[in-house]
Design an enzyme around this catalytic site. Sequence first.
Site, PDB file in Angstrom:
ATOM      1  CB  SER A   1       3.619  30.840  18.419  1.00  0.00           C
ATOM      2  OG  SER A   1       3.000  31.440  19.524  1.00  0.00           O
TER       3      SER A   1
ATOM      4  CG  ASP B   1       3.235  32.735  31.837  1.00  0.00           C
ATOM      5  OD1 ASP B   1       2.504  33.496  31.377  1.00  0.00           O
ATOM      6  OD2 ASP B   1       2.980  31.960  33.097  1.00  0.00           O
TER       7      ASP B   1
ATOM      8  CB  SER C   1     -11.135  41.383  20.823  1.00  0.00           C
ATOM      9  OG  SER C   1     -12.340  41.084  20.316  1.00  0.00           O
TER      10      SER C   1
ATOM     11  CE1 TYR D   1     -10.255  37.519  24.324  1.00  0.00           C
ATOM     12  CE2 TYR D   1     -12.253  38.099  23.055  1.00  0.00           C
ATOM     13  CZ  TYR D   1     -10.861  37.952  23.050  1.00  0.00           C
ATOM     14  OH  TYR D   1     -10.052  38.261  21.760  1.00  0.00           O
TER      15      TYR D   1
ATOM     16  CB  ALA E   1      -9.902  40.588  29.789  1.00  0.00           C
TER      17      ALA E   1
END
Length: 254
Positions: free
Chosen positions: A19, A69, A148, A161, A164
Amino acid sequence: MAYSGFDFSKQRVFVAGASGSIGRAIALALSDAGAAVALHYFSNQNAVSDLSREIAERNATSTVLVQADLQDREQANQAFNTAWEAFGGLDVLVIACGIARDGPITFLSGGDLEKAIADNLDPVVHLCEAFCAKRRDVPGGRIVIVSSITGLSGQPMRTLYGAAKGAVIGYAKSLARKVASNGMTVNCIAPQVVKGGLADHMKARMQGMIQAITPLQRLCEPDEVAAAALFLASPGASYVTGSSLNITGGLITW
């Protein structure tokens, strides 16, 4: 964007986070190349329903929608098993989900750390375990994880972030070694800020600052991440595993 030279006509793919802008671009690219694609979503069913219709109109390839989830192991397993049964197996797992919420380190708490790990690492672990368990006796397989560049090169306002996403990359490297004997590959993609995702939540001034320090002088496009995902999921990447492919416009060159 056209992707020539890729044939996924006999491949069955699970795309987690379909999504979102990156997941959507990857799902479209894979379906354009002939793959049957399971489109995962958590809350935005309308987005994947629209995506499924677009795929049907463009390619008439098979899709199945799965809701979960992914922070919950049981839900992740159920979604994966639903897709596995619908397609009679899965050959490629693409994980393109995670949340970049963070802030100044002086305002962070232990709960923020737990949330960062749950948002970004837990879905990866749950889906990779499900994929590897199902394919234990099946040679090959591809896992592609969108991490990332923050997981490799820190940013001052993205401490948790970055931690992680760094954990995601570390997990992928270790998993790659574990499953290599079965011919399975595990790789990460580490993009710079991507249009349609985090960039849409940034102020124009911040976007301008990022573009100014990026040698190519622009933000990353979702299709550019999708192109990398197709390569890593393809037979041509059969000797590439445990890697993290940087897509940063020259900001990072290692």
